[in-house]
Design a protein around this motif. Structure first.
Motif, PDB file in Angstrom:
ATOM      1  N   MET B   1       0.832  -1.205   0.000  1.00 12.06           N
ATOM      2  CA  MET B   1       0.000   0.000   0.000  1.00 12.06           C
ATOM      3  C   MET B   1       0.866   1.253   0.000  1.00 12.06           C
ATOM      4  SD  MET B   1      -3.540   0.272   2.140  1.00 12.06           S
ATOM      5  CE  MET B   1      -4.090  -1.398   1.944  1.00 12.06           C
ATOM      6  N   LYS B   2       0.672   2.047  -1.031  1.00  8.98           N
ATOM      7  CA  LYS B   2       1.598   3.168  -1.197  1.00  8.98           C
ATOM      8  C   LYS B   2       0.840   4.505  -1.152  1.00  8.98           C
ATOM      9  CE  LYS B   2       5.367   5.251  -3.026  1.00  8.98           C
ATOM     10  NZ  LYS B   2       6.547   5.518  -2.212  1.00  8.98           N
ATOM     11  N   ASN B   3      -0.164   4.611  -2.022  1.00  7.15           N
ATOM     12  CA  ASN B   3      -0.896   5.884  -2.102  1.00  7.15           C
ATOM     13  C   ASN B   3      -2.266   5.794  -1.432  1.00  7.15           C
ATOM     14  OD1 ASN B   3       0.795   7.769  -3.692  1.00  7.15           O
ATOM     15  ND2 ASN B   3       0.752   6.042  -5.142  1.00  7.15           N
ATOM     16  N   ILE B   4      -2.382   6.509  -0.336  1.00  9.33           N
ATOM     17  CA  ILE B   4      -3.643   6.514   0.415  1.00  9.33           C
ATOM     18  C   ILE B   4      -4.287   7.892   0.281  1.00  9.33           C
ATOM     19  CG2 ILE B   4      -4.661   6.345   2.724  1.00  9.33           C
ATOM     20  CD1 ILE B   4      -2.626   4.217   3.376  1.00  9.33           C
ATOM     21  N   TYR B   5      -5.551   7.899  -0.085  1.00 10.02           N
ATOM     22  CA  TYR B   5      -6.292   9.148  -0.242  1.00 10.02           C
ATOM     23  C   TYR B   5      -7.308   9.258   0.888  1.00 10.02           C
ATOM     24  CZ  TYR B   5      -4.072   9.848  -4.706  1.00 10.02           C
ATOM     25  OH  TYR B   5      -3.121  10.064  -5.676  1.00 10.02           O
ATOM     26  N   ALA B   6      -7.173  10.311   1.671  1.00  7.42           N
ATOM     27  CA  ALA B   6      -8.114  10.553   2.762  1.00  7.42           C
ATOM     28  C   ALA B   6      -9.103  11.628   2.324  1.00  7.42           C
ATOM     29  CB  ALA B   6      -7.373  10.990   4.022  1.00  7.42           C
ATOM     30  N   GLY B  14      -8.079  12.097   9.920  1.00 13.68           N
ATOM     31  CA  GLY B  14      -6.756  12.551  10.362  1.00 13.68           C
ATOM     32  C   GLY B  14      -6.101  11.557  11.316  1.00 13.68           C
ATOM     33  N   SER B  15      -6.888  11.012  12.233  1.00 12.70           N
ATOM     34  CA  SER B  15      -6.319  10.064  13.209  1.00 12.70           C
ATOM     35  C   SER B  15      -5.914   8.759  12.513  1.00 12.70           C
ATOM     36  CB  SER B  15      -7.330   9.769  14.321  1.00 12.70           C
ATOM     37  OG  SER B  15      -7.643  10.946  15.033  1.00 12.70           O
ATOM     38  N   LEU B  16      -6.715   8.304  11.551  1.00 13.95           N
ATOM     39  CA  LEU B  16      -6.341   7.114  10.782  1.00 13.95           C
ATOM     40  C   LEU B  16      -5.037   7.378  10.026  1.00 13.95           C
ATOM     41  CD1 LEU B  16      -9.809   5.941   9.347  1.00 13.95           C
ATOM     42  CD2 LEU B  16      -8.336   4.634  10.900  1.00 13.95           C
ATOM     43  N   ALA B  17      -4.934   8.562   9.430  1.00 16.85           N
ATOM     44  CA  ALA B  17      -3.723   8.906   8.676  1.00 16.85           C
ATOM     45  C   ALA B  17      -2.483   8.849   9.570  1.00 16.85           C
ATOM     46  CB  ALA B  17      -3.878  10.297   8.060  1.00 16.85           C
ATOM     47  N   ILE B  18      -2.600   9.411  10.778  1.00 17.35           N
ATOM     48  CA  ILE B  18      -1.463   9.419  11.708  1.00 17.35           C
ATOM     49  C   ILE B  18      -0.989   7.989  11.988  1.00 17.35           C
ATOM     50  CG2 ILE B  18      -0.750   9.872  14.109  1.00 17.35           C
ATOM     51  CD1 ILE B  18      -2.638  12.299  14.107  1.00 17.35           C
ATOM     52  N   ASP B  19      -1.935   7.106  12.337  1.00 13.87           N
ATOM     53  CA  ASP B  19      -1.556   5.745  12.738  1.00 13.87           C
ATOM     54  C   ASP B  19      -1.033   4.919  11.564  1.00 13.87           C
ATOM     55  OD1 ASP B  19      -2.316   6.443  15.233  1.00 13.87           O
ATOM     56  OD2 ASP B  19      -4.025   5.083  15.385  1.00 13.87           O
ATOM     57  N   ILE B  20      -1.659   5.083  10.408  1.00 18.55           N
ATOM     58  CA  ILE B  20      -1.228   4.313   9.228  1.00 18.55           C
ATOM     59  C   ILE B  20       0.177   4.728   8.820  1.00 18.55           C
ATOM     60  CG2 ILE B  20      -1.674   3.938   6.767  1.00 18.55           C
ATOM     61  CD1 ILE B  20      -4.707   4.140   7.461  1.00 18.55           C
ATOM     62  N   LYS B  21       0.408   6.031   8.824  1.00 19.88           N
ATOM     63  CA  LYS B  21       1.728   6.564   8.459  1.00 19.88           C
ATOM     64  C   LYS B  21       2.793   6.122   9.469  1.00 19.88           C
ATOM     65  CE  LYS B  21       4.245   9.740   6.120  1.00 19.88           C
ATOM     66  NZ  LYS B  21       4.282   9.925   4.649  1.00 19.88           N
ATOM     67  N   LYS B  22       2.390   6.052  10.724  1.00 22.05           N
ATOM     68  CA  LYS B  22       3.344   5.643  11.761  1.00 22.05           C
ATOM     69  C   LYS B  22       3.775   4.191  11.542  1.00 22.05           C
ATOM     70  CE  LYS B  22       3.992   5.234  16.688  1.00 22.05           C
ATOM     71  NZ  LYS B  22       3.266   4.655  17.819  1.00 22.05           N
ATOM     72  N   ASN B  23       2.802   3.364  11.171  1.00 26.42           N
ATOM     73  CA  ASN B  23       3.110   1.944  10.951  1.00 26.42           C
ATOM     74  C   ASN B  23       3.883   1.698   9.655  1.00 26.42           C
ATOM     75  OD1 ASN B  23       1.917   1.205  13.297  1.00 26.42           O
ATOM     76  ND2 ASN B  23       0.019   0.443  12.384  1.00 26.42           N
ATOM     77  N   ASP B  24       3.723   2.583   8.694  1.00 26.58           N
ATOM     78  CA  ASP B  24       4.419   2.422   7.417  1.00 26.58           C
ATOM     79  C   ASP B  24       4.789   3.792   6.859  1.00 26.58           C
ATOM     80  OD1 ASP B  24       5.403   1.868   4.956  1.00 26.58           O
ATOM     81  OD2 ASP B  24       3.603   0.836   4.196  1.00 26.58           O
ATOM     82  N   ASN B  26       6.457   4.734   4.591  1.00 28.77           N
ATOM     83  CA  ASN B  26       6.583   4.876   3.140  1.00 28.77           C
ATOM     84  C   ASN B  26       5.292   5.269   2.444  1.00 28.77           C
ATOM     85  OD1 ASN B  26       9.338   4.247   3.034  1.00 28.77           O
ATOM     86  ND2 ASN B  26       8.843   2.059   3.238  1.00 28.77           N
ATOM     87  N   VAL B  27       4.150   5.129   3.108  1.00 30.41           N
ATOM     88  CA  VAL B  27       2.905   5.494   2.427  1.00 30.41           C
ATOM     89  C   VAL B  27       2.857   7.012   2.240  1.00 30.41           C
ATOM     90  CG1 VAL B  27       1.611   3.565   3.450  1.00 30.41           C
ATOM     91  CG2 VAL B  27       1.440   5.844   4.482  1.00 30.41           C
ATOM     92  N   ILE B  28       2.175   7.409   1.194  1.00 31.91           N
ATOM     93  CA  ILE B  28       1.945   8.836   0.972  1.00 31.91           C
ATOM     94  C   ILE B  28       0.464   9.107   1.215  1.00 31.91           C
ATOM     95  CG2 ILE B  28       2.057  10.731  -0.711  1.00 31.91           C
ATOM     96  CD1 ILE B  28       4.211   8.983  -2.168  1.00 31.91           C
ATOM     97  N   ILE B  29       0.188   9.985   2.161  1.00 35.50           N
ATOM     98  CA  ILE B  29      -1.201  10.318   2.470  1.00 35.50           C
ATOM     99  C   ILE B  29      -1.590  11.562   1.668  1.00 35.50           C
ATOM    100  CG2 ILE B  29      -2.896  10.847   4.271  1.00 35.50           C
ATOM    101  CD1 ILE B  29      -1.669   8.306   5.120  1.00 35.50           C
ATOM    102  N   HIS B  30      -2.578  11.384   0.794  1.00 35.18           N
ATOM    103  CA  HIS B  30      -3.089  12.498  -0.007  1.00 35.18           C
ATOM    104  C   HIS B  30      -4.409  12.951   0.623  1.00 35.18           C
ATOM    105  CE1 HIS B  30      -0.462  11.224  -3.472  1.00 35.18           C
ATOM    106  NE2 HIS B  30      -0.605  10.049  -2.865  1.00 35.18           N
ATOM    107  N   GLY B  31      -4.530  14.227   0.871  1.00 29.57           N
ATOM    108  CA  GLY B  31      -5.764  14.728   1.490  1.00 29.57           C
ATOM    109  C   GLY B  31      -6.713  15.346   0.478  1.00 29.57           C
ATOM    110  N   ILE B  32      -7.991  15.054   0.643  1.00 28.82           N
ATOM    111  CA  ILE B  32      -9.023  15.660  -0.219  1.00 28.82           C
ATOM    112  C   ILE B  32     -10.099  16.265   0.684  1.00 28.82           C
ATOM    113  CG2 ILE B  32     -10.811  15.201  -1.961  1.00 28.82           C
ATOM    114  CD1 ILE B  32      -9.095  12.911  -3.011  1.00 28.82           C
ATOM    115  N   SER B  33     -10.466  17.493   0.402  1.00 34.33           N
ATOM    116  CA  SER B  33     -11.509  18.153   1.185  1.00 34.33           C
ATOM    117  C   SER B  33     -12.185  19.214   0.326  1.00 34.33           C
ATOM    118  CB  SER B  33     -10.901  18.791   2.438  1.00 34.33           C
ATOM    119  OG  SER B  33     -11.852  19.585   3.102  1.00 34.33           O
ATOM    120  N   ARG B  34     -13.438  19.505   0.654  1.00 34.05           N
ATOM    121  CA  ARG B  34     -14.114  20.586  -0.062  1.00 34.05           C
ATOM    122  C   ARG B  34     -13.433  21.920   0.210  1.00 34.05           C
ATOM    123  NH1 ARG B  34     -19.686  21.222   2.185  1.00 34.05           N
ATOM    124  NH2 ARG B  34     -18.424  20.683   3.974  1.00 34.05           N
TER     125      ARG B  34
END
Lengths: 283, 283
Positions: B1-6, B14-24, B26-34
């Motif tokens: 899992m490399k590219n994660i879009y929140a 945001g909390s999911l992003a923090i924990d997922i990034k901490k565990n790996d 190398n993932v890139i968290i891309h944020g989408i919001s209105r």
């Protein structure tokens, strides 16, 4: 202050004993309770130094009454009969009108200080007592002018020393406002617990789904019925008034949902969000 | 899992992003919001690595949707249209029936996993996001059989890795039970806050009298109306049913008080004390 008698050695009496003893290791805490088992427990937990009985109160510098409020109303006149001219009696009850009323004409009224430390938890009994419970908490003192000035000073120093802020109020105002900010919360919590338990009686593992929000709103439903029944009885008029207002607000919310008026539902919540500012600092 | 879009970068996203990034890392968290301001805030807080827009979802290994449930119902079909054949889409909404229904016939239904992590707080927005929010919490997964097995595995490993327990349930059962153990608590709390604020509007310093009990029962009244209005709308039938039961219990309690039946009041509370055992372990 040397000899302190704690009538009631549960959450409040026991926690007061811990803090007072910590501030002044020379005091002797004497415990009084209807049940010997409770005293033994308090002894084992080192909340009290000795067991005592009512007659010993003549030796008291301070008597702290922390028992259900109906028992306080019954016992307080006798305690004042027994206490010496220089002894101070305080109570920690969650209602103040009936308690103040029962001793209004007592010849030793000036030896009594009516108070309500706002510092409970949902737990009860000697094992619920903890040190530092009162730090930063409010102690509401009623009819302070009816207590001998020297004993006022003694009491206020003692409670300031364990970290409490003092707030003065008359018993009627106390009972009205405390119905709003404390007694109602207990009913809302008890009935929330009851409602959900009734629905889920046969599906216990559903509570796996409950998060910290549910735990927070039903926390007070763990409180002692022995303590709370007489509070509701003594503060009946105020409690019914605020409970009725609460029920009406819930009915209104339900009607808005039934009418699909979710704009109004949104506004109900938005307007109440203001509770954030109010709660700042309460914890 | 490399590219994660929140999609949605508030408390849950945001909390999911923090924990997922901490565990790996190398993932890139891309944020989408209105709202671009929200994305800038999430970037500044390092919840996300990059800003993105919906069209970029074609590059996603995982899309996490954590936005109000009405917005999820509208957006989810489009997200599934856009995601690649190997991309996984999950949502974190507090209702599941309408969300599952809107994609039941979508050609990419098998790329979607419906879930509900029971791990909110009363706070919202990117600044509410915290690490470790999900440790020991329950993640309810609905209609797991409708998701491609490989993507199921991927998702379940991810959520196990951040400390969640998985519980399977159909959307109808989820929405019913969550009305009992979560949605009702929010209404009871909002209306409690409203009732007391209304009574005390002109006496703000009365809230000095409020203790931790009041704070605990009205905590959820700080919750976001933007998040909660669509939840009540989607779960209207279940919420009205349990709200009615709650109102009836409160009316009954009030009637017992009016009739001076304090023995029954005592029993109401005693029987509900059993909530102690139920709550063990919820925190």
């Amino acid at each position: 202050m040397k000899n302190i008698y704690a009538i009631g050695v549960g959450l409040i009496g026991g926690s007061l004993a811990i803090d007072i003893k910590k501030n002044d290791p020379n005091v002797i805490i004497h415990g009084i309770s209807r049940k010997d088992a409770t005293l033994e427990e308090a002894l084992a937990l080192k909340l009290i130094d000795k067991k005592a009985s009512l007659e010993d109160i003549k030796n008291a510098d301070l008597v702290i009454i922390s028992i259900p409020v109906d028992a306080t109303v019954k016992l307080l006149p006798t305690v004042l009969d027994l206490v010496s001219d220089t002894g101070l009696v305080v109570d920690a009850g969650s209602t103040k009108v009936d308690i103040c009323k029962v001793v209004e004409n007592h010849p030793k009224r000036r030896n009594f200080l009516a108070m309500h430390p706002i510092a409970g938890t949902e737990h009860s009994g000697p094992s619920a007592a903890i040190g530092g419970l009162f730090v930063g908490k409010t102690n509401i003192v009623c009819e302070v002018e009816k207590t001998t000035f020297k004993l006022q000073e003694k009491a206020l120093k003692l409670f300031a020393d364990i970290g409490m802020r003092i707030r003065y109020m008359n018993p009627e105002a106390h009972d009205k406002h405390i119905a709003y900010v404390s007694h109602l919360s207990h009913i809302s919590s008890f009935m929330l617990g009851k409602t959900v338990i009734d629905k889920e009686r046969n599906e216990r593992d559903i509570f796996d789904m409950a998060g910290s929000g549910f735990a927070s709103t039903v926390r007070l439903a763990k409180s002692s019925p022995e303590m709370w029944t007489p509070i509701f009885k003594q503060n009946k008029t105020n409690v019914i008034e605020i409970l009725e207002a609460y029920i009406n607000n819930l009915i209104h919310f339900k009607e808005l949902m039934e009418q699909d008026d979710f704009e109004a539902i949104f506004n109900e919540m938005k307007n109440t969000n203001y509770i954030k500012d109010i709660l700042k600092g309460i914890s």
